[in-house]
Design a protein around this motif. Structure first.
Motif, PDB file in Angstrom:
ATOM      1  N   GLN A 115       0.814  -1.212   0.000  1.00 41.73           N
ATOM      2  CA  GLN A 115       0.000   0.000   0.000  1.00 41.73           C
ATOM      3  C   GLN A 115       0.855   1.272   0.000  1.00 41.73           C
ATOM      4  OE1 GLN A 115      -0.592  -2.533   2.431  1.00 41.73           O
ATOM      5  NE2 GLN A 115      -2.062  -3.429   1.035  1.00 41.73           N
ATOM      6  N   ALA A 116       2.146   1.138   0.255  1.00 41.45           N
ATOM      7  CA  ALA A 116       3.007   2.310   0.402  1.00 41.45           C
ATOM      8  C   ALA A 116       3.929   2.550  -0.789  1.00 41.45           C
ATOM      9  CB  ALA A 116       3.845   2.182   1.675  1.00 41.45           C
ATOM     10  N   ILE A 117       4.249   1.492  -1.536  1.00 48.06           N
ATOM     11  CA  ILE A 117       5.165   1.649  -2.666  1.00 48.06           C
ATOM     12  C   ILE A 117       4.576   0.995  -3.911  1.00 48.06           C
ATOM     13  CG2 ILE A 117       7.232   1.827  -1.225  1.00 48.06           C
ATOM     14  CD1 ILE A 117       7.782  -1.105  -1.782  1.00 48.06           C
ATOM     15  N   SER A 118       5.185   1.252  -5.039  1.00 45.29           N
ATOM     16  CA  SER A 118       4.636   0.766  -6.306  1.00 45.29           C
ATOM     17  C   SER A 118       4.708  -0.761  -6.396  1.00 45.29           C
ATOM     18  CB  SER A 118       5.400   1.375  -7.475  1.00 45.29           C
ATOM     19  OG  SER A 118       6.674   0.779  -7.592  1.00 45.29           O
ATOM     20  N   PRO A 119       3.761  -1.361  -7.146  1.00 46.75           N
ATOM     21  CA  PRO A 119       3.784  -2.802  -7.346  1.00 46.75           C
ATOM     22  C   PRO A 119       5.100  -3.287  -7.977  1.00 46.75           C
ATOM     23  CG  PRO A 119       1.695  -1.898  -8.074  1.00 46.75           C
ATOM     24  CD  PRO A 119       2.582  -0.735  -7.735  1.00 46.75           C
ATOM     25  N   LEU A 120       5.691  -2.466  -8.832  1.00 44.05           N
ATOM     26  CA  LEU A 120       6.962  -2.833  -9.456  1.00 44.05           C
ATOM     27  C   LEU A 120       8.067  -2.982  -8.412  1.00 44.05           C
ATOM     28  CD1 LEU A 120       7.995  -3.394 -12.285  1.00 44.05           C
ATOM     29  CD2 LEU A 120       8.614  -0.985 -12.474  1.00 44.05           C
ATOM     30  N   ARG A 121       8.080  -2.095  -7.427  1.00 41.41           N
ATOM     31  CA  ARG A 121       9.082  -2.186  -6.362  1.00 41.41           C
ATOM     32  C   ARG A 121       8.823  -3.398  -5.457  1.00 41.41           C
ATOM     33  NH1 ARG A 121       9.973   2.899  -7.638  1.00 41.41           N
ATOM     34  NH2 ARG A 121      11.990   3.849  -7.278  1.00 41.41           N
ATOM     35  N   VAL A 122       7.565  -3.673  -5.163  1.00 42.51           N
ATOM     36  CA  VAL A 122       7.234  -4.863  -4.366  1.00 42.51           C
ATOM     37  C   VAL A 122       7.662  -6.120  -5.116  1.00 42.51           C
ATOM     38  CG1 VAL A 122       5.353  -6.228  -3.367  1.00 42.51           C
ATOM     39  CG2 VAL A 122       5.356  -3.741  -3.095  1.00 42.51           C
ATOM     40  N   ARG A 123       7.433  -6.143  -6.417  1.00 43.99           N
ATOM     41  CA  ARG A 123       7.848  -7.289  -7.233  1.00 43.99           C
ATOM     42  C   ARG A 123       9.365  -7.472  -7.158  1.00 43.99           C
ATOM     43  NH1 ARG A 123       8.020  -8.261 -13.581  1.00 43.99           N
ATOM     44  NH2 ARG A 123       9.286  -6.422 -13.349  1.00 43.99           N
ATOM     45  N   GLY A 124      10.113  -6.368  -7.201  1.00 47.33           N
ATOM     46  CA  GLY A 124      11.564  -6.443  -7.068  1.00 47.33           C
ATOM     47  C   GLY A 124      11.970  -7.011  -5.717  1.00 47.33           C
ATOM     48  N   GLY A 125      11.309  -6.563  -4.651  1.00 44.05           N
ATOM     49  CA  GLY A 125      11.595  -7.087  -3.315  1.00 44.05           C
ATOM     50  C   GLY A 125      11.298  -8.564  -3.213  1.00 44.05           C
ATOM     51  N   ASN A 126      10.185  -8.987  -3.801  1.00 44.03           N
ATOM     52  CA  ASN A 126       9.841 -10.414  -3.801  1.00 44.03           C
ATOM     53  C   ASN A 126      10.889 -11.221  -4.563  1.00 44.03           C
ATOM     54  OD1 ASN A 126       7.507 -10.006  -2.305  1.00 44.03           O
ATOM     55  ND2 ASN A 126       6.196  -9.847  -4.099  1.00 44.03           N
ATOM     56  N   ALA A 127      11.404 -10.668  -5.653  1.00 43.85           N
ATOM     57  CA  ALA A 127      12.420 -11.358  -6.447  1.00 43.85           C
ATOM     58  C   ALA A 127      13.731 -11.488  -5.660  1.00 43.85           C
ATOM     59  CB  ALA A 127      12.655 -10.613  -7.761  1.00 43.85           C
ATOM     60  N   ILE A 128      14.070 -10.472  -4.896  1.00 44.87           N
ATOM     61  CA  ILE A 128      15.272 -10.533  -4.052  1.00 44.87           C
ATOM     62  C   ILE A 128      15.145 -11.706  -3.079  1.00 44.87           C
ATOM     63  CG2 ILE A 128      16.527  -9.353  -2.181  1.00 44.87           C
ATOM     64  CD1 ILE A 128      15.760  -6.685  -3.647  1.00 44.87           C
ATOM     65  N   LEU A 129      14.016 -11.770  -2.391  1.00 43.89           N
ATOM     66  CA  LEU A 129      13.798 -12.848  -1.424  1.00 43.89           C
ATOM     67  C   LEU A 129      13.805 -14.211  -2.104  1.00 43.89           C
ATOM     68  CD1 LEU A 129      13.174 -13.803   1.446  1.00 43.89           C
ATOM     69  CD2 LEU A 129      10.745 -13.354   0.965  1.00 43.89           C
ATOM     70  N   ALA A 130      13.160 -14.324  -3.258  1.00 39.54           N
ATOM     71  CA  ALA A 130      13.088 -15.602  -3.968  1.00 39.54           C
ATOM     72  C   ALA A 130      14.481 -16.087  -4.374  1.00 39.54           C
ATOM     73  CB  ALA A 130      12.188 -15.469  -5.194  1.00 39.54           C
ATOM     74  N   ARG A 131      15.317 -15.197  -4.873  1.00 41.51           N
ATOM     75  CA  ARG A 131      16.669 -15.595  -5.283  1.00 41.51           C
ATOM     76  C   ARG A 131      17.514 -15.982  -4.073  1.00 41.51           C
ATOM     77  NH1 ARG A 131      15.159 -13.225  -9.639  1.00 41.51           N
ATOM     78  NH2 ARG A 131      16.127 -13.674 -11.622  1.00 41.51           N
ATOM     79  N   LEU A 132      17.358 -15.240  -2.990  1.00 40.21           N
ATOM     80  CA  LEU A 132      18.102 -15.558  -1.767  1.00 40.21           C
ATOM     81  C   LEU A 132      17.733 -16.965  -1.292  1.00 40.21           C
ATOM     82  CD1 LEU A 132      20.055 -13.821  -0.042  1.00 40.21           C
ATOM     83  CD2 LEU A 132      18.113 -13.291   1.405  1.00 40.21           C
ATOM     84  N   LYS A 133      16.448 -17.256  -1.248  1.00 39.80           N
ATOM     85  CA  LYS A 133      15.991 -18.570  -0.797  1.00 39.80           C
ATOM     86  C   LYS A 133      16.447 -19.674  -1.750  1.00 39.80           C
ATOM     87  CE  LYS A 133      11.738 -18.701   0.925  1.00 39.80           C
ATOM     88  NZ  LYS A 133      10.311 -18.395   1.169  1.00 39.80           N
ATOM     89  N   ARG A 134      16.406 -19.411  -3.066  1.00 35.69           N
ATOM     90  CA  ARG A 134      16.859 -20.410  -4.027  1.00 35.69           C
ATOM     91  C   ARG A 134      18.339 -20.730  -3.824  1.00 35.69           C
ATOM     92  NH1 ARG A 134      18.084 -17.967  -8.560  1.00 35.69           N
ATOM     93  NH2 ARG A 134      20.212 -18.549  -8.170  1.00 35.69           N
ATOM     94  N   GLN A 135      19.154 -19.698  -3.601  1.00 36.13           N
ATOM     95  CA  GLN A 135      20.582 -19.928  -3.373  1.00 36.13           C
ATOM     96  C   GLN A 135      20.810 -20.773  -2.109  1.00 36.13           C
ATOM     97  OE1 GLN A 135      23.100 -16.463  -3.535  1.00 36.13           O
ATOM     98  NE2 GLN A 135      22.291 -15.823  -5.516  1.00 36.13           N
ATOM     99  N   VAL A 136      20.045 -20.507  -1.064  1.00 36.95           N
ATOM    100  CA  VAL A 136      20.164 -21.304   0.166  1.00 36.95           C
ATOM    101  C   VAL A 136      19.765 -22.752  -0.114  1.00 36.95           C
ATOM    102  CG1 VAL A 136      19.207 -21.641   2.490  1.00 36.95           C
ATOM    103  CG2 VAL A 136      19.876 -19.339   1.736  1.00 36.95           C
ATOM    104  N   ARG A 137      18.634 -22.947  -0.786  1.00 33.36           N
ATOM    105  CA  ARG A 137      18.180 -24.318  -1.109  1.00 33.36           C
ATOM    106  C   ARG A 137      19.246 -25.078  -1.892  1.00 33.36           C
ATOM    107  NH1 ARG A 137      13.147 -22.117  -1.584  1.00 33.36           N
ATOM    108  NH2 ARG A 137      13.400 -21.646  -3.776  1.00 33.36           N
ATOM    109  N   GLU A 138      19.852 -24.422  -2.871  1.00 37.37           N
ATOM    110  CA  GLU A 138      20.867 -25.080  -3.698  1.00 37.37           C
ATOM    111  C   GLU A 138      22.083 -25.522  -2.864  1.00 37.37           C
ATOM    112  OE1 GLU A 138      21.663 -22.172  -6.728  1.00 37.37           O
ATOM    113  OE2 GLU A 138      19.922 -22.764  -7.911  1.00 37.37           O
ATOM    114  N   GLN A 139      22.415 -24.769  -1.826  1.00 39.30           N
ATOM    115  CA  GLN A 139      23.594 -25.084  -1.032  1.00 39.30           C
ATOM    116  C   GLN A 139      23.339 -26.155   0.019  1.00 39.30           C
ATOM    117  OE1 GLN A 139      25.963 -21.555   0.190  1.00 39.30           O
ATOM    118  NE2 GLN A 139      24.521 -20.435  -1.139  1.00 39.30           N
ATOM    119  N   ILE A 140      22.087 -26.348   0.403  1.00 38.46           N
ATOM    120  CA  ILE A 140      21.838 -27.351   1.456  1.00 38.46           C
ATOM    121  C   ILE A 140      21.304 -28.660   0.890  1.00 38.46           C
ATOM    122  CG2 ILE A 140      21.503 -25.624   3.251  1.00 38.46           C
ATOM    123  CD1 ILE A 140      18.472 -26.191   3.080  1.00 38.46           C
ATOM    124  N   SER A 141      20.997 -28.688  -0.405  1.00 38.92           N
ATOM    125  CA  SER A 141      20.452 -29.938  -0.975  1.00 38.92           C
ATOM    126  C   SER A 141      21.556 -30.850  -1.488  1.00 38.92           C
ATOM    127  CB  SER A 141      19.455 -29.623  -2.079  1.00 38.92           C
ATOM    128  OG  SER A 141      20.063 -28.867  -3.094  1.00 38.92           O
TER     129      SER A 141
END
Length: 141
Positions: A115-141
Motif C-alpha cells: 500500500q506504500a510503494i509501487s507494485p513494481l518495487r514490491v515485485r523487485g523485493g519479492n524477487a530478491i527474497l526468492a533468489r536468496l531462498k533459491r541460493q540457500v536451497r541449492e547449497q543445502i540440498s
C-alpha cells in the motif's frame, strides 16, 4: 517446522502495525543498514536480480554451521531497493538456512508495503527474497 527468524518477524510486525503515512519513512531507514560489499568480493561473484529497477546483486552463503550470510550490492541512489536489502540483512542476521527458507514469500505484503510503494518495487523485493531462498536451497540440498 521452522519459523522465520524472530528479528525479521519483529520487523514485519513493526511495519504492519505502523500508520500508513510513516511506513515509507520507516522503510527508508533500512537503506542505511546495508553493509558495503566485502573487499574480497566483486559484483561478478553475485547474482543480479533483473526484476529490480536498479542494478541489484546478492549472494547467500550457507556456513558450515548452517547459518546464512547475506551479501547485497545496490547503489545508494536506490533507497527503496536498498531498504529491502537492509530489512533482510538485519532480519536474517545469524539465521539458519531453515529459518531463511521459512520466510513467507509474501513478506513485503505482510509488512503493508504493497500500500506504500509501487507494485513494481514490491515485485523487485519479492524477487530478491526468492533468489536468496533459491541460493540457500541449492547449497543445502
Amino acid at each position: 517446522m521452522p519459523e522465520m527468524p524472530s528479528k525479521l518477524a519483529e520487523i514485519v510486525d513493526e511495519f504492519a502495525a505502523a500508520p500508513r503515512d510513516v511506513v515509507l519513512e520507516m522503510l527508508l531507514e533500512y537503506a542505511d543498514i546495508v553493509p558495503p560489499l566485502p573487499a574480497e568480493l566483486n559484483r561478478a561473484e553475485l547474482e543480479q536480480v533483473p526484476e529490480c529497477q536498479t542494478a541489484f546483486f546478492l549472494r547467500a552463503e550457507v556456513e558450515p554451521d548452517r547459518t546464512v550470510r547475506t551479501i547485497f550490492d545496490c547503489p545508494p541512489e536506490a533507497p527503496t531497493t536498498r531498504a529491502f536489502a537492509g530489512i533482510l540483512a538485519e532480519g536474517l542476521a545469524r539465521a539458519s538456512a531453515e529459518e531463511v527458507l521459512a520466510v513467507p514469500d509474501d513478506l513485503y505484503q505482510r509488512m503493508g508495503l504493497a500500500q506504500a510503494i509501487s507494485p513494481l518495487r514490491v515485485r523487485g523485493g519479492n524477487a530478491i527474497l526468492a533468489r536468496l531462498k533459491r541460493q540457500v536451497r541449492e547449497q543445502i540440498s
